[in-house]
Design an enzyme around this catalytic site. Structure first.
Site, mmCIF file in Angstrom:
data_model
loop_
_atom_site.group_PDB
_atom_site.id
_atom_site.type_symbol
_atom_site.label_atom_id
_atom_site.label_comp_id
_atom_site.label_asym_id
_atom_site.label_seq_id
_atom_site.Cartn_x
_atom_site.Cartn_y
_atom_site.Cartn_z
ATOM 1 N N ASN A 185 40.192 34.787 15.837
ATOM 2 C CA ASN A 185 41.259 35.702 15.422
ATOM 3 C C ASN A 185 40.694 37.111 15.544
ATOM 4 O O ASN A 185 39.921 37.559 14.707
ATOM 5 C CB ASN A 185 41.664 35.392 13.974
ATOM 6 C CG ASN A 185 42.826 36.257 13.515
ATOM 7 O OD1 ASN A 185 43.232 37.193 14.214
ATOM 8 N ND2 ASN A 185 43.346 35.962 12.340
ATOM 9 N N ARG A 239 44.222 33.235 18.237
ATOM 10 C CA ARG A 239 45.465 33.632 17.572
ATOM 11 C C ARG A 239 45.958 34.897 18.270
ATOM 12 O O ARG A 239 45.214 35.873 18.403
ATOM 13 C CB ARG A 239 45.204 33.932 16.101
ATOM 14 C CG ARG A 239 46.402 34.577 15.438
ATOM 15 C CD ARG A 239 46.151 34.862 13.971
ATOM 16 N NE ARG A 239 47.328 35.445 13.375
ATOM 17 C CZ ARG A 239 47.394 36.680 12.876
ATOM 18 N NH1 ARG A 239 46.334 37.460 12.894
ATOM 19 N NH2 ARG A 239 48.502 37.134 12.352
ATOM 20 N N HIS A 283 53.641 35.028 11.220
ATOM 21 C CA HIS A 283 53.126 33.898 10.425
ATOM 22 C C HIS A 283 53.658 32.555 10.937
ATOM 23 O O HIS A 283 53.703 31.571 10.205
ATOM 24 C CB HIS A 283 53.539 33.993 8.931
ATOM 25 C CG HIS A 283 52.973 35.169 8.209
ATOM 26 N ND1 HIS A 283 53.696 35.854 7.252
ATOM 27 C CD2 HIS A 283 51.776 35.767 8.261
ATOM 28 C CE1 HIS A 283 52.972 36.835 6.754
ATOM 29 N NE2 HIS A 283 51.787 36.803 7.355
ATOM 30 N N ARG A 294 53.129 46.646 1.963
ATOM 31 C CA ARG A 294 54.285 46.917 2.835
ATOM 32 C C ARG A 294 55.580 46.893 2.029
ATOM 33 O O ARG A 294 55.757 46.048 1.153
ATOM 34 C CB ARG A 294 54.382 45.865 3.946
ATOM 35 C CG ARG A 294 53.279 46.000 4.975
ATOM 36 C CD ARG A 294 53.337 44.881 6.009
ATOM 37 N NE ARG A 294 52.044 44.238 6.137
ATOM 38 C CZ ARG A 294 51.835 43.090 6.752
ATOM 39 N NH1 ARG A 294 52.840 42.436 7.307
ATOM 40 N NH2 ARG A 294 50.623 42.582 6.821
ATOM 41 N N GLU A 350 45.891 27.912 9.123
ATOM 42 C CA GLU A 350 46.222 28.391 10.466
ATOM 43 C C GLU A 350 45.150 28.028 11.481
ATOM 44 O O GLU A 350 45.460 27.706 12.629
ATOM 45 C CB GLU A 350 46.447 29.911 10.427
ATOM 46 C CG GLU A 350 47.782 30.276 9.798
ATOM 47 C CD GLU A 350 47.891 31.718 9.364
ATOM 48 O OE1 GLU A 350 47.278 32.067 8.334
ATOM 49 O OE2 GLU A 350 48.581 32.495 10.031
#
Ligand code: AMP
Length: 379
Positions: A7, A71, A160, A221, A365
């Protein structure tokens, strides 16, 4: 098969080696790590991957990496499933950079560096928004002039997806429902948070949009906001440039803006000791999430389960309880005792008479990327 999962961010590389020997369903972690400060202490991604390869020498005991899974945040509407990387795929990932300016350029550097460090080893790109490619047009389009969509690719993409996809599969299996028949709501609540409406095992709708800024209130956020707030403020204050506004909404908003801290643990603790700002932040965050759950319950024609996952979803029983309190109209009831149990396995946290089961399912993940990589390489 030994799969290296990478990643790659602009200044960091997170990696994991998984052994998929035997069952693809039961991959084991051989080694993992994080390399930071690329661009400052470490000159570039190639050197970062050289360091990673050195770090892996001992845990690998002379065994070699068979495949690499990357990823990749943005596959646009080009990539709807994992693909074997070649020159053409690499170019397309690069071309999609305007849609993910912080991520895709870093993935390209990571893939090039991996090609240098592991020449000849097959590499697979697993796209974060691929699971959301099944959204119908009336869901992914925004009601803005057509050319925004045709010329600039302005639409909902979501994020996601690897996690939502993985958790959907586990939830259906756990409930003994054929995945194709499963309707559910998956709340991935980490530092970034998104919720997905799953219908027939596929994504129908998701809260993140053109970028991962949309939807829920997150650590830093804002989530959903009236777009006029931005234009009005930017017209009033010349110092609020687009870049500044982007930074404020992505890095200085959410829990951090309201409660003064972006870590859910700290915010819950502050609320418990009477901090009014923390209480407001948690009310806003749980209210927004409950509203989405109600909306998605309708969207999928009645969900068969609500699932919590990721850092907050898996660990914060107080936050889950706050959300649960707002779901009475749906007949959803959490069991306080079950909700307080921490488990690494999927578990039910609702009462027997809850209208639908509420589950906590740990996401993974890296495991999902390793499995997808093996599948692509074997085919
Ligand atoms: P993730 O992005 O999935 O790694 O989630 C990270 C977030 O999970 C952190 O910012 C924390 O807010 C939250 N988190 C992790 N552990 C806990 C915990 N035990 N209780 C509450 N929140 C937690």
């Amino acid at each position: 098969m030994l799969v290296l999962v990478i990643n790659c961010g602009s200044s960091s590389v997170k990696y994991q080696v998984r052994d998929t020997e035997g069952s693809i369903e039961d991959t084991q972690v051989i080694a993992k790590g994080l390399i930071e400060n690329i661009g400052t202490k470490i000159p570039n991604h190639t050197e970062a991957l050289e360091i990673m390869a050195k770090n892996l020498e001992e845990p690998l005991h002379g065994k070699t990496i068979d495949a690499i899974g990357h990823r990749v945040v943005q596959g646009g509407d080009i990539f709807t499933e994992p693909v074997l990387i070649d020159e053409d795929v690499l170019q397309k990932i690069d071309d999609l950079s305007p849609l993910a300016p912080l991520h895709n350029p870093a993935h390209v550097l990571g893939i090039k560096a991996a090609t240098e460090t592991y020449p000849g080893v097959p590499q697979v790109a697993v796209f974060d928004n691929a699971f959301h490619s099944t959204m119908p047009e009336h869901v992914y389009r925004y009601a803005v002039p057509e050319k925004f969509y045709t010329d600039y690719g302005v639409r909902r993409y979501g994020a996601h997806g690897t996690s939502h996809d993985y958790v959907t599969g586990i939830a259906a299996e756990f409930l003994g429902i054929n995945r194709d028949d499963f309707n559910g709501i998956i709340a991935h609540l980490g530092n970034g948070a998104s919720i997905t409406a799953v219908q027939g095992g596929k994504c129908l709708d998701t809260s993140m949009g053109y970028t991962p800024l949309a939807g829920l209130v997150m650590g830093t956020r804002s989530g959903d906001i009236d777009p006029s707030v931005l234009t009005a403020l930017m017209m009033r204050d010349p110092e609020l440039t687009p870049a500044k506004m982007d930074h404020i909404l992505n890095k200085e908003s959410g829990l951090l803006a309201i409660a003064g801290n972006n870590d859910m643990r700290a915010v819950v603790e502050a609320m418990e000791s009477g901090d009014e700002r923390a209480k407001l932040a948690l009310d806003m965050t749980s209210y927004r999430l409950a509203k989405y759950i109600g909306g998605y319950h309708v969207a999928v024609g009645g969900a068969q389960a609500l699932v919590f996952t990721a850092g907050i979803g898996e660990n914060s029983s107080p936050f889950r309880a706050l959300v649960g309190e707002r779901l009475g109209a749906l007949g959803i009831k959490l069991d306080p005792e079950l909700n307080s149990v921490r488990s690494d396995a999927p578990q039910i946290i609702s009462t027997e008479d809850s209208a639908i089961p509420v589950l906590v399912i740990p996401t993974n993940e890296e495991k999902a990327i390793a499995e997808a990589t093996v599948e692509v390489v074997n085919s």
